[in-house]
Design an enzyme around this catalytic site. Structure first.
Site, PDB file in Angstrom:
ATOM      1  N   ARG A 163     -13.020  -9.076   1.525  1.00  0.00           N
ATOM      2  CA  ARG A 163     -11.692  -8.831   1.458  1.00  0.00           C
ATOM      3  C   ARG A 163     -10.933 -10.126   1.459  1.00  0.00           C
ATOM      4  NH1 ARG A 163     -10.011  -3.332   1.479  1.00  0.00           N
ATOM      5  NH2 ARG A 163      -8.212  -4.343   0.834  1.00  0.00           N
ATOM      6  N   CYS A 185     -16.296   1.497   1.065  1.00  0.00           N
ATOM      7  CA  CYS A 185     -15.047   0.695   1.280  1.00  0.00           C
ATOM      8  C   CYS A 185     -14.806   0.455   2.611  1.00  0.00           C
ATOM      9  CB  CYS A 185     -14.084   0.771   0.190  1.00  0.00           C
ATOM     10  SG  CYS A 185     -13.188   2.782   0.809  1.00  0.00           S
ATOM     11  N   HIS A 224      -7.613   0.914  -6.430  1.00  0.00           N
ATOM     12  CA  HIS A 224      -7.670   0.167  -5.170  1.00  0.00           C
ATOM     13  C   HIS A 224      -8.281  -1.244  -5.689  1.00  0.00           C
ATOM     14  CE1 HIS A 224      -7.863  -1.178  -1.024  1.00  0.00           C
ATOM     15  NE2 HIS A 224      -8.669  -0.589  -0.784  1.00  0.00           N
ATOM     16  N   ARG A 279       0.957  -1.247  -0.021  1.00  0.00           N
ATOM     17  CA  ARG A 279       0.117   0.040   0.017  1.00  0.00           C
ATOM     18  C   ARG A 279       0.834   1.149  -0.105  1.00  0.00           C
ATOM     19  NH1 ARG A 279      -5.420   1.481   3.504  1.00  0.00           N
ATOM     20  NH2 ARG A 279      -6.137  -0.209   2.060  1.00  0.00           N
ATOM     21  N   ASP A 329     -17.427   7.363  -0.893  1.00  0.00           N
ATOM     22  CA  ASP A 329     -16.426   6.986  -0.037  1.00  0.00           C
ATOM     23  C   ASP A 329     -16.147   8.362   0.690  1.00  0.00           C
ATOM     24  OD1 ASP A 329     -14.019   5.868   0.773  1.00  0.00           O
ATOM     25  OD2 ASP A 329     -12.902   5.839  -0.874  1.00  0.00           O
ATOM     26  N   GLN A 376     -10.165  -3.814  -3.231  1.00  0.00           N
ATOM     27  CA  GLN A 376     -11.488  -3.511  -2.663  1.00  0.00           C
ATOM     28  C   GLN A 376     -12.368  -3.866  -3.740  1.00  0.00           C
ATOM     29  OE1 GLN A 376     -12.360  -1.901   0.302  1.00  0.00           O
ATOM     30  NE2 GLN A 376     -14.393  -2.555  -0.474  1.00  0.00           N
TER      31      GLN A 376
HETATM   32  N1   CP Z   1     -11.185  -0.396   2.622  1.00  0.00           N
HETATM   33  C1   CP Z   1      -9.866  -0.192   2.857  1.00  0.00           C
HETATM   34  O1   CP Z   1      -8.812  -0.668   2.246  1.00  0.00           O
HETATM   35  O2   CP Z   1      -9.692  -0.329   4.375  1.00  0.00           O
HETATM   36  P1   CP Z   1      -8.478   0.001   5.015  1.00  0.00           P
HETATM   37  O3   CP Z   1      -7.839   1.423   4.749  1.00  0.00           O
HETATM   38  O4   CP Z   1      -8.855  -0.320   6.593  1.00  0.00           O
HETATM   39  O5   CP Z   1      -7.369  -1.218   4.599  1.00  0.00           O
END
Ligand code: CP
Length: 308
Positions: free
Chosen positions: A294, A266, A134, A107, A225, A137
């Protein structure tokens, strides 16, 4: 090398196969304690590095638990605590980690960082979120939507608010899975037009709107979001809130959409900002099912990356 970087870079049939496998993986775990391994333990003998340059709850825990259930070992690494956060290049990090581990999930901020990691690693790399995309997700969302709606072809998805990284990946998914995709939000917060064009070029019915009441009518799914993403300047908070307030998903908007419409997010959510608690916790919300998915979707992604 099966890198999982972005949904526009992987063949549609490969994505479909991953989701089919995710369903099998999920069904097979039905009722099993979370700490037990999957029967076939396909990652036995494998080590997976999980690198976080930004905060995370879902991605961190679902990947970590997923690796363990697949019978592998995981290393949770913070970018700041690695030499990566102190000047070592991504390329050198990729080359070194590839000598120790079988798979890297990262990430990070820039898409270019992810690409540099993939270009220099000799093991597969998974995108755990960048400023632009992403994909993990959206794989979880697609798994969840299939459980409720079956095939997504011809369904109508409406994104409300900021055209951010998750929104971009929704446009990629629309191009791959053939659902109609509407962005409804302020003109200066539209998604990346390359993602929109990817969907359009594949024949997707794409709409760009600034009118939420018009946009949501007859939708199968409303998605939103947070109004301020992890990489947005804190100084922009008030301006973004003012711009995005008309796009809040609330009971009135869900009623306009219709009783057939689902909602997802998400997470983490900012309750009573982009979505009211009534909707997030309500009957039409899929957000917490998607959070669970997930785990299952990413297990299929990891198996695809490693060919196991
Ligand atoms: N939706 C998501 O990626 O959550 P986090 O930021 O908690 O990993």
């Amino acid at each position: 090398m099966n890198h999982f970087l972005s949904l526009d870079q992987i063949a549609g049939n490969e994505l479909r196969n991953m989701l089919d496998q995710a369903r099998v993986i999920k069904d097979a775990r039905n009722g099993q304690p979370k700490g037990t391994k999957d029967a076939d333990a396909p990652l036995a003998g494998h080590v997976v590095a999980l690198i976080f340059e930004k905060p995370s709850t879902r991605t961190r825990v679902s990947f970590d638990v997923g690796v363990r259930q697949l019978g592998g070992e995981s290393l949770l690494l913070s970018g700041q605590e690695m030499q990566l956060g102190h000047g070592e290049t991504i390329a050198d990090t990729a080359k070194v980690l590839s000598r120790y581990v079988d798979l890297i999930m990262i990430r990070t901020f820039e898409e270019a960082t992810l690409q540099e990691m993939a270009d220099n690693a000799t093991v597969p790399v998974i995108n755990g979120l960048t400023n632009d995309t992403h994909p993990c997700q959206i794989m979880a969302d697609l798994l969840t939507l299939h459980e409720k709606l079956g095939d997504m072809k011809g369904r109508k998805v409406v994104w409300l608010g900021d055209g951010n990284n998750v929104c971009n990946s929704y446009f990629h998914a629309a191009g791959q899975f053939g659902f109609d995709m509407t962005f409804c939000g302020p003109e200066n917060l539209q998604p990346d037009m390359r993602a929109v064009e990817f969907a359009r070029e594949r024949g997707v019915n794409v709409k760009i709107s600034e009118n939420p009441e018009e946009a949501v009518k007859g939708a199968d799914l409303l998605v939103t979001d947070t109004w301020v993403s992890m990489h947005d300047a804190e100084s922009a908070r008030q301006r973004r809130h003012n711009l995005l307030r008309p796009y809040q998903v609330n009971a009135d908007l869900m009623k306009t959409a219709g009783t057939q419409a689902y909602f997802t997010h998400c997470l983490p959510a900012h309750r009573n900002e982009e979505v009211t608690s009534e909707i997030l916790d309500g009957q039409q919300s899929l957000a917490f099912d998607a959070a669970e998915n997930r785990l299952h979707a990413q297990k299929a992604v990891m198996r695809w990356c490693l060919g196991v």
